[in-house]
Scaffold this motif. Structure first.
Motif, short mmCIF file in Angstrom:
data_model
loop_
_atom_site.label_atom_id
_atom_site.label_comp_id
_atom_site.label_asym_id
_atom_site.label_seq_id
_atom_site.Cartn_x
_atom_site.Cartn_y
_atom_site.Cartn_z
N ASP A 374 0.93 -1.32 -0.03
CA ASP A 374 0.11 -0.17 0.05
C ASP A 374 0.80 1.19 -0.24
OD1 ASP A 374 -1.71 2.08 0.62
OD2 ASP A 374 -3.06 0.75 1.75
N PRO A 375 0.73 2.32 -0.97
CA PRO A 375 1.66 3.22 -0.87
C PRO A 375 1.68 4.30 0.29
CG PRO A 375 0.32 2.90 -3.05
CD PRO A 375 -0.13 2.16 -2.11
N VAL A 379 6.61 1.77 5.04
CA VAL A 379 7.27 1.11 4.18
C VAL A 379 7.63 0.78 2.68
CG1 VAL A 379 8.02 -0.32 6.30
CG2 VAL A 379 6.03 -1.03 4.31
N THR A 380 6.62 2.05 2.13
CA THR A 380 6.45 1.98 0.77
C THR A 380 6.58 3.64 0.26
OG1 THR A 380 4.84 0.34 0.79
CG2 THR A 380 4.69 1.47 -1.10
N GLU A 381 7.46 3.67 -0.65
CA GLU A 381 7.68 4.74 -1.50
C GLU A 381 6.21 5.39 -2.07
OE1 GLU A 381 10.30 6.24 -1.01
OE2 GLU A 381 11.86 4.92 -0.83
N GLU A 382 6.44 6.82 -2.41
CA GLU A 382 5.17 7.29 -2.80
C GLU A 382 4.42 6.74 -4.08
OE1 GLU A 382 5.23 11.53 -3.18
OE2 GLU A 382 5.47 11.61 -0.95
N LYS A 387 10.29 -0.26 0.23
CA LYS A 387 11.39 0.20 0.96
C LYS A 387 12.23 -0.89 1.34
CE LYS A 387 9.90 4.87 2.46
NZ LYS A 387 9.43 5.65 3.58
N TRP A 388 11.61 -2.05 1.27
CA TRP A 388 11.73 -3.45 1.85
C TRP A 388 12.05 -4.18 0.49
CZ3 TRP A 388 8.62 -7.12 0.02
CH2 TRP A 388 7.48 -6.86 -0.33
#
Length: 590
Positions: A374-375, A379-382, A387-388
């Motif tokens: 999910d953005p 832990v998630t970029e836009e 990021k993992w």
């Protein structure tokens, strides 16, 4: 008493089913049209256009495959059947999309029930023991393959497909395309279950944190080697200590170097018998399960009969490697995980890494991949990229080349002889529908639990790969086959799986030492196997326990069970993630 229709009778009144294939190997030969064939084709076309646009088949091939289902199901039109699965996203998709589509296409009313995994197992066990039909088809983990091959109540799919289901087996089923079919195959070479979802247990880590130069420099200064994907348990421990004790805080938030769960709960059993001891190196080489000692520590003889789990009988459940594995689980949970983790279950702990304060997790199920994308998550970029990353789990000091590396869950369609033949055959058609090439890629994109090699190597998955953190690369790698479920050595999974959490929970909570807990576990496993053997409940491969001997007799011999190592924590080793992925992708190129 209401009379049920047998499959033989259904065959006699069934219309000719189009089984011959065109030269393409996919298209089904034409057959004389029935009065409602035009309606069925219209339904098939609409289902493809509305629900199944992503497929490795062409649109016309999909329509022909759906038309086969419509015609094969004709004798069962108007029947109501009940099937069951646990609450994974994949099975919810099967309930909400596939069951409705199948009902519309075939006229067979399917209720695909979603219940807890433990309830699935309990109902399955009750049906096997009582002979009373509860569900017409079960999505049951292949971990129970040892149960299914022994009791004589599970339908042997290979035999059924050659006999009573010959006219009801999809010509384009393509069993060789299933990546997990080897896990649902018994020692006799027969298939007992049909995979419908699959996910692995891998290493998860914060790629963005590992890439930071300040962290890389600091880690190298403290530990003397590079921060990267750990390849052994020493490196995992060093990284856990580094982020928990030396980094401690990022952007004002406390961070931890490890995540796990420890509540006294049935899910704690999964934490251990889903190959944790094998990851440490407890068992024997040999894929998929380890032979003669499997990932539960159960030894079998040359006739596939279990002969013991205790070291005194030649097993390895309470061996030094197992003690090391449980000791490290308890130690890491206490030292490097968030304090609340000790009171969490599997379901409660699963979403925690997505909250953004955990650096790595050695034992992470890829079933959580969809929840990590999910953005809006920390832990998630836009742009939706993670990021993992996920990578192979590090192995323990007792592990050796040729052993399984980790665990895979393979939820598979399973059918019992206690289900009336007509209902069982209708459920078999639905099971095949949920795994057919017409729908399998859409199901994969919805639930991220692949079952077909053709889907894994599809253009659609190549496009999705950058947002899935290594999932696609893992399944395209030839190394994927080293992650396997529980083995055929386990003679009664429903009875024996609870022994794990019941015996190991006191060790996790610190009430007793790991050695005592594992001694108790191994003894209980042996007792259950001996009791079942005496009861004469197995049709084949019944346990025949070895006599107990001094454990040193077995520990002094080559192979599992293995003697205690002088150094269980050798120098830590890591590998750069990007280099590892390049090697994997090169090896997995088709």
């Amino acid at each position: 008493m209401e009379r049920t229709t047998t499959t033989k009778e259904v065959n006699m009144k069934s219309t000719t089913i189009r089984l011959s294939l065109l030269a393409s190997g996919i298209m089904l030969a034409s057959a004389p049209l029935h009065a409602d064939d035009h309606d069925a084709r219209a339904i098939a076309e609409r289902l493809v256009d509305e629900h199944f646009q992503n497929s490795t088949l062409s649109r016309e091939q999909q329509i022909e495959e759906l038309m086969w289902f419509a015609e094969a199901a004709e004798p069962f039109r108007g029947m109501e059947i009940n099937t069951v699965a646990e609450g994974l996203t994949t099975h919810i998709y099967e309930r909400d999309v596939l069951a409705e589509a199948f009902t519309e296409l075939t006229g067979i009313e399917v209720t695909h029930n979603i219940i807890g995994e433990g309830d699935v197992v309990n109902n399955m066990q009750t049906q096997m023991q009582s002979g009373r039909n509860i569900y017409d088809g079960y999505v049951n983990d292949s971990d129970a393959i040892g149960t299914h091959i022994r009791y004589g109540t599970t339908i042997n799919l290979s035999e059924a497909m050659d006999n009573e289901w010959a006219d009801y087996t999809l010509p384009t089923l393509d069993l060789d395309d299933f990546i997990g079919i080897q896990y649902t195959t018994g020692p006799d070479g027969s298939i007992y279950q049909l995979p419908t979802q699959q996910f692995a247990n891998l290493y998860w880590f914060r790629y963005d944190w590992f890439q930071r130069e300040d962290f890389q420099d600091q880690f190298r200064e403290i530990y003397g080697y590079d921060l990267g994907v750990p390849t052994n348990w020493t490196a995992y421990e060093d990284i856990a200590e580094f982020f928990t004790e030396h980094v401690g805080e990022i952007d004002g938030e406390t961070v931890y170097g490890h995540m796990d769960y420890g509540r006294r709960d049935p899910s704690l059993g999964w934490r251990f018998h889903d190959s944790w001891l094998s990851m440490a190196g407890m068992g024997s080489p040999g894929v998929p399960f380890g032979n003669p000692v499997d990932d539960w520590g159960i030894r079998v003889d040359e006739e596939s009969r279990p002969v013991g789990a205790s070291v005194s009988r030649g097993g390895a459940t309470n061996s030094p490697a197992s003690v090391f594995a449980v000791t490290k689980m308890v130690e890491w949970l206490d030292k490097y995980a968030p304090p609340e983790a000790q009171g969490m279950t599997f379901g409660e702990a699963g979403p925690v890494p997505a909250q953004g304060n955990v650096a790595q997790q050695i034992f992470w199920y890829t079933a959580f991949t969809a929840d990590m994308t999910d953005p809006g998550l920390p832990v998630t970029e836009e742009d939706g990229t993670p990021k993992w990353r996920m990578a192979p789990s590090p192995t323990g000091p007792y592990w050796e080349e040729g052993m399984k590396v980790g665990y895979q869950d393979v939820g598979s369609w399973t059918f019992f002889d206690s289900t009336p033949e007509d209902r069982r055959t209708a459920a078999w058609l639905f099971g095949q529908f949920t795994t057919s090439k017409t729908v399998s890629l859409e199901k994969l994109m919805a639930g991220l639990t692949p079952i077909r090699e053709s889907d894994i190597f599809s253009d659609q998955m190549s496009e999705m790969a950058p947002k899935l953190g290594g999932l696609v690369e893992f399944y395209r790698s030839p190394n994927e086959s080293n992650w396997t479920p529980s083995s055929t050595n386990v003679p009664d999974y429903p009875r024996m799986a609870p022994l794990w959490w019941q015996n190991l929970a006191p060790a996790v909570s610190g009430e007793i030492e790991p050695q005592e807990a594992l001694d108790n576990l191994a003894g209980d496993i042996d007792s259950v196997m001996a009791r079942l053997a005496r009861a004469g409940v197995f049709q084949v491969y019944a346990p025949q326990l070895n006599d107990e001997q001094d454990p040193e007799v077995w520990l002094s011999q080559p192979g599992a069970p293995k003697a205690k190592l002088d150094d269980e924590m050798p120098q830590g080793t890591t590998v750069p993630y990007d280099e590892m992925m390049e090697a994997w992708m090169a090896a997995g190129t088709r």
